[in-house]
Enzyme design. Structure first.
Site, PDB file in Angstrom:
ATOM      1  N   HIS A  53       0.637  -1.689  -0.070  1.00  0.00           N
ATOM      2  CA  HIS A  53      -0.006  -0.113  -0.001  1.00  0.00           C
ATOM      3  C   HIS A  53       0.958   0.864   0.144  1.00  0.00           C
ATOM      4  CE1 HIS A  53      -3.336   2.227   0.441  1.00  0.00           C
ATOM      5  NE2 HIS A  53      -4.378   1.604   1.140  1.00  0.00           N
TER       6      HIS A  53
ATOM      7  N   HIS B 124      -3.213   7.123  -0.724  1.00  0.00           N
ATOM      8  CA  HIS B 124      -3.904   6.941   0.456  1.00  0.00           C
ATOM      9  C   HIS B 124      -3.791   8.168   1.379  1.00  0.00           C
ATOM     10  CE1 HIS B 124      -7.132   3.780  -1.510  1.00  0.00           C
ATOM     11  NE2 HIS B 124      -6.733   5.078  -2.023  1.00  0.00           N
TER      12      HIS B 124
ATOM     13  N   TYR C 204      -1.545   6.951   3.474  1.00  0.00           N
ATOM     14  CA  TYR C 204       0.150   5.817   4.743  1.00  0.00           C
ATOM     15  C   TYR C 204       1.009   5.941   4.353  1.00  0.00           C
ATOM     16  CZ  TYR C 204      -5.239   4.867   5.024  1.00  0.00           C
ATOM     17  OH  TYR C 204      -6.148   4.492   5.160  1.00  0.00           O
TER      18      TYR C 204
HETATM   19  C1  LIG Z   1     -14.941   0.849   4.084  1.00  0.00           C
HETATM   20  C2  LIG Z   1     -14.385   0.760   2.849  1.00  0.00           C
HETATM   21  C3  LIG Z   1     -12.601   0.357   3.014  1.00  0.00           C
HETATM   22  C4  LIG Z   1     -11.664   1.270   1.783  1.00  0.00           C
HETATM   23  N1  LIG Z   1     -10.066   0.237   2.209  1.00  0.00           N
HETATM   24  C5  LIG Z   1      -9.518   0.492   1.971  1.00  0.00           C
HETATM   25  C6  LIG Z   1      -8.011  -0.610   2.272  1.00  0.00           C
HETATM   26  O1  LIG Z   1      -7.955  -1.133   3.479  1.00  0.00           O
HETATM   27  N2  LIG Z   1      -6.937  -0.778   1.656  1.00  0.00           N
HETATM   28  C7  LIG Z   1      -7.130  -0.134   0.338  1.00  0.00           C
HETATM   29  O2  LIG Z   1      -6.409   0.151  -0.715  1.00  0.00           O
HETATM   30  N3  LIG Z   1      -8.575   1.119   0.199  1.00  0.00           N
HETATM   31  C8  LIG Z   1      -9.817   0.871   0.805  1.00  0.00           C
HETATM   32  N4  LIG Z   1     -10.699   1.460  -0.082  1.00  0.00           N
HETATM   33  C9  LIG Z   1     -10.695   2.335  -0.846  1.00  0.00           C
HETATM   34  C10 LIG Z   1     -11.497   0.838  -1.593  1.00  0.00           C
HETATM   35  O3  LIG Z   1     -10.062  -0.380  -2.311  1.00  0.00           O
HETATM   36  C11 LIG Z   1     -12.123   1.326  -3.847  1.00  0.00           C
HETATM   37  O4  LIG Z   1     -10.520   1.668  -3.809  1.00  0.00           O
HETATM   38  C12 LIG Z   1     -12.424   2.303  -3.162  1.00  0.00           C
HETATM   39  O5  LIG Z   1     -13.145   2.543  -2.564  1.00  0.00           O
HETATM   40  C13 LIG Z   1     -13.267   3.206  -5.000  1.00  0.00           C
HETATM   41  O6  LIG Z   1     -13.935   2.126  -5.391  1.00  0.00           O
HETATM   42  P1  LIG Z   1     -14.924   1.841  -5.127  1.00  0.00           P
HETATM   43  O7  LIG Z   1     -15.840   3.022  -6.072  1.00  0.00           O
HETATM   44  O8  LIG Z   1     -15.245   0.875  -6.266  1.00  0.00           O
HETATM   45  O9  LIG Z   1     -15.878   1.783  -3.943  1.00  0.00           O
HETATM   46  C14 LIG Z   1     -11.745   1.055   1.010  1.00  0.00           C
HETATM   47  C15 LIG Z   1     -13.135   1.486   0.806  1.00  0.00           C
HETATM   48  C16 LIG Z   1     -14.217   1.433   1.446  1.00  0.00           C
HETATM   49  C17 LIG Z   1     -15.629   1.333   1.020  1.00  0.00           C
END
Ligand SMILES: Cc1cc2nc3c(=O)[nH]c(=O)nc-3n(C[C@H](O)[C@H](O)[C@H](O)COP(=O)(O)O)c2cc1C
Ligand SMILES: Cc1cc2nc3c(=O)[nH]c(=O)nc-3n(C[C@H](O)[C@H](O)[C@H](O)COP(=O)(O)OP(=O)(O)OC[C@H]3O[C@@H](n4cnc5c(N)ncnc54)[C@H](O)[C@@H]3O)c2cc1C
Length: 780
Positions: free
Chosen positions: A596, A599, A601
């Site tokens: 990762h 975002h 981090y």
């Molecule tokens: C509840 C939730 C938890 C997430 N946790 C992570 C994570 O652990 N690692 C990560 O890289 N992105 C995380 N994301 C981001 C998602 O992987 C994704 O990049 C983002 O939601 C956009 O995609 P979507 O429009 O299909 O939801 C999270 C998103 C949501 C909604």
């Protein structure tokens, strides 16, 4: 009511005719500074759908237009010596001059007054209850009241010129012509029996290198006739105020001010490659005329007009933006194979998708799918015959099948099986990992672990989605150390016990489903020691905080814990923690390991200049900011089995001034690739809390597209991808190799199965659900 229209273009003339016809008591005057016959431009384009809307508003005008229009269904793409044709597109071309004559005749017929050669310098002086400012792209009314309208003008970098030709093109025609100066694009279409519009477009540097900055109209004609002699087939080019321009995308925060209202190009423009300027102008006229009939006074009619028109206009401007960017970046796609180049061109604005193109032109999409399956076979080493499989025979719904109330998917009938798989159901290989399809469950933090231990919640979350048919299921960000967690609920891989708990989940998925499983390793950095998402995203813990580290001592929110600037010794520990976690991940049986670096981090905050202000070797230019993330990557790569692939999630942009941009993301991907990274998982933002993202459907995919083509590395697209039409389009166009869906998968763990059902592609069920093989529900 007294109505004054400034501008006798399509908007002004059509509005005058409509409003006068609606109520003959209105006094309607059009002021146009030129003569009717002085018009610029050549042909205008209308889709079938636009014509339907015009017909409802004024059947006489539409009939007159139809009589003079030239209709075509085909789009022809000339690329590297080949011609690709796609049909079913339903457009008409009409001479702009003819259109204006029809509209002017209509004004006269209904009694609207036309004053040509009247330049309105002072709109305040007009004796009118309503001033309809349809004074074009350089609107003086908009400029005069800019404090109220708050316009923005985004001048695009490409140069283009509007020309005509006597060659009648049989289809909407695109040429892409490489020269020593650079690449030239031509958009050409017929608008009457003997004339076509011929727009020539190039990058600024190409245009300058060709010496066109210093030529007049005659020079432009001579240059273009020479360059396109072969394409013009002996025909001549025609000029009409044919100056080289840069396209301005115009938007206004407000469309009306007192009795003044903007319409057409004065209010908004949409790039010529979606051929909609005239259509938008005429639709504005229809909407305002309708609002005036429906509302008792001018202010409420103006408010209703803007409320009705803004959403479709902005939607079209988004499509136009995607389209103009494709034409600004066409050089990037010039190595694509012809069928894929054509597909990416046709789907550039996101309005045409794999799905709706199939309705227009099933043969073309069948060719795309066959080509894609062949490429997938070459890429994955899976025999083409295996990829094509044996589609099940169509199964009629058994008599009396009950309607099943389910997700908002509606299907009219059981679809016929597809002869070749849609792109999403083709395999993809990374090192020794073979994925059966290209749908991926994106990592989603569940904040449900205790002491870093995954539990039954994680089991059901991942297992359900693996049974649901995705080719790859990502476990959430899993932390390499207790102090690297986002929240107390985040899982980890710093102990063997945690590895065993993950193994139980991975073994189930491997044993019972056809999906593969990936792990995402991370360290939260300055976003650590925060609450579970539903208790306050990235908000500090009320108690039990632990110390956090970051490249620089900058808190996330002003009220967040201030991280300690990480020192070399701690950096070594972070590397060692990643290595230990990677070993555990392998023991747990994960198939792919992602680091990762997105975002905001820890590793992401080294990469972004907003969060890394170090003055040592790890700060400064991008190469320095990438040093530590690359050290971590290399150390993990060294212990992660060579046959297993690694990906990295990055934030392609920070969405913040002074932050990381898409061009930096290309460099980041290049450096990662050089260090053995197999795929880039392209996300964006979340670096700083006051980011200004530009959200929208598949809004991050353009970054994946750019990295894939400029670096030549596999990419994963993520972000607001929710329809299988979008997934198939992204894949077939080569914008990414895999599509990650997070929230859509949260909503529907069986997303992939539903897609397969609707696309008519058989996806084997687990044995336990065997009785579903012949059951075809009807979703309502
Ligand atoms: C509840 C939730 C938890 C997430 N946790 C992570 C994570 O652990 N690692 C990560 O890289 N992105 C995380 N994301 C981001 C998602 O992987 C994704 O990049 C983002 O939601 C956009 O995609 P979507 O429009 O299909 O939801 C999270 C998103 C949501 C909604
Ligand atoms: C050079 C050029 C060529 C184009 N060619 C094509 C093409 O081939 N096909 C296509 O689909 N689209 C073309 N377009 C785009 C298309 O013309 C516009 O999207 C569409 O015409 C918008 O309609 P409108 O009524 O809002 O504005 P316009 O058609 O621009 O009409 C505005 C009118 O207002 C008049 N005006 C401006 N200020 C005043 C004033 N103070 N007093 C009185 N009159 C005034 C202008 O003379 C003009 O006639 C072209 C645009 C340009 C600039």
């Amino acid at each position: 009511m007294k109505v004054a229209c400034i501008g006798g273009g399509p908007a002004g003339l059509f509005f005058a005719a409509l409003v006068k016809r609606a109520d003959p008591r209105h006094e309607v005057v059009v002021y146009e500074r030129n003569r009717l016959e002085d018009t610029f431009g050549f042909g205008v384009v209308f889709s079938d759908a636009t014509e339907d809307a015009l017909r409802d508003a004024d059947p006489e005008v539409t009939a007159a237009m139809a009589e003079k229009s030239h209709r075509w269904d085909d789009i022809e793409i000339h690329y590297h010596g080949q011609t690709l044709t796609s049909t079913g597109h339903g457009f008409s071309g009409l001479s702009r001059r003819t259109l204006l004559e029809i509209l002017a005749d209509r004004c006269k017929a209904v009694g609207a007054k036309l004053c040509f050669e009247r330049d309105i310098a002072d709109p305040e002086a007009l004796d009118a209850d309503l001033v309809f400012a349809a004074d074009g792209v350089n609107s003086q009314v908009r400029e005069r009241y800019q404090a109220h309208f708050e316009p923005t003008i985004d001048t695009r970098p490409n140069r283009f010129v509007w020309l005509g030709t006597t060659r009648p093109f049989p289809a909407f025609t695109f040429y892409f012509k490489g020269t020593p100066h650079g690449l030239w694009r031509v958009h050409a279409y017929q608008y009457d029996r003997e004339r076509s519009t011929f727009i020539v477009e190039a990058r600024e540097e190409t245009w300058r290198a060709a010496g066109l900055a210093d030529v007049d109209e005659a020079g432009t004609i001579a240059f273009c006739e020479r360059l396109f002699a072969e394409e013009l087939k002996g025909h001549r080019l025609i000029s009409n105020r044919s100056l080289w321009r840069s396209f301005p995308t115009i938007r206004n925060a407000h469309w009306s001010h007192g009795r003044m209202v903007l319409a057409g190009d004065a209010a908004h423009t949409a790039h010529f490659s979606v051929g909609s300027g005239t259509k938008l102008a005429m639709e504005d006229a229809i909407a305002l005329a309708a609002a005036l009939s429906a509302h008792p006074d001018v202010p409420s009619a103006l408010a209703a007009y803007e409320a009705a028109r803004r959403p479709p206009v902005e939607s079209l401007q988004r499509a136009a933006q995607a389209s103009l960017q494709w034409f600004e970046d066409t050089e990037r796609y010039m190595d694509l194979e012809p069928i894929q180049f054509a597909f990416t061109l046709l789907t550039r604005s996101l309005r045409v998708t794999h799905q709706n193109l199939k309705v227009r032109d099933p043969e073309f999409v069948a060719k795309v799918d066959a080509w894609f399956a062949q490429k997938a076979s070459e890429q994955s080493g899976v025999e083409l015959s295996t990829i094509l499989g044996r589609p099940a025979a169509p199964v009629p719904p058994p008599a009396g099948t009950a309607a099943v109330s389910h997700t908002p998917i509606a299907v009219a009938s059981v679809p016929a099986p597809a002869p070749v798989p849609p792109p999403m159901f083709t395999p993809f290989k990374l090192r020794g990992l073979l994925l059966e399809n290209r749908v991926v469950v994106s990592p989603m933090s569940q904040y449900s672990a205790v002491d870093g231990m995954p539990n039954d919640w994680h089991f059901q979350h991942l297992a359900a989605r693996a049974v649901g048919g995705a080719g790859l299921v990502f476990a959430e960000m899993t932390d390499v150390s207790p102090e690297g967690r986002i929240s107390p609920g985040c899982p980890g891989l710093w102990t063997r016990k945690q590895a065993d708990a993950w193994k139980r989940i991975v073994d189930f998925i491997h044993g019972e489903t056809r999906a593969k499983v990936a792990i995402q390793l991370g360290h939260a950095g300055r976003k650590g020691s925060t609450r579970r998402m539903w208790e306050g995203d990235v908000q500090p813990l009320p108690e039990g905080e632990w110390p956090i580290v970051a490249p620089s001592a900058i808190p996330y929110f002003p009220h967040s814990q201030v991280p300690r600037e990480i020192q070399r010794k701690e950096m070594d520990k972070v590397i060692a923690d990643h290595v230990r976690a990677a070993r555990h991940a392998d023991q747990a049986g994960f198939d792919l390991l992602e680091i990762h670096m997105a975002h905001g981090y820890l590793l992401a905050s080294f990469i972004s200049p907003l969060t890394n202000q170090r003055t040592d070797a790890y700060g400064g230019p991008l190469e320095n900011r990438m040093l530590f993330p690359l050290e971590v990557f290399e150390a993990v790569r060294a212990v992660w089995p060579p046959e297993k692939p690694m990906s990295v999630r990055i934030s392609a942009v920070d969405w913040y001034p002074g932050g990381h941009g898409p061009e930096d993301a290309v460099e980041v991907a290049r450096m990662l690739q050089a260090n053995g990274c197999d795929a880039i998982d392209v996300s964006a933002g979340q670096t700083v809390p006051d980011q200004r993202p530009v959200y929208g459907r598949i809004f991050q995919t353009p970054f994946a597209d750019r990295i894939r083509h400029e670096v030549g590395i596999a990419t994963m697209a993520v972000g607001n991808i929710s329809s299988y039409a979008d997934v198939n389009t992204i894949l077939a166009a080569g914008r990414a190799d895999l599509c990650l869906l997070a929230r859509a998968h949260m909503w529907d763990p069986y997303w992939t199965r539903h897609a397969a059902f609707e696309l008519g592609w058989p996806l084997p069920w687990p044995d336990q659900y065997h009785s579903l093989e012949r059951f075809r529900p009807r979703f309502v």
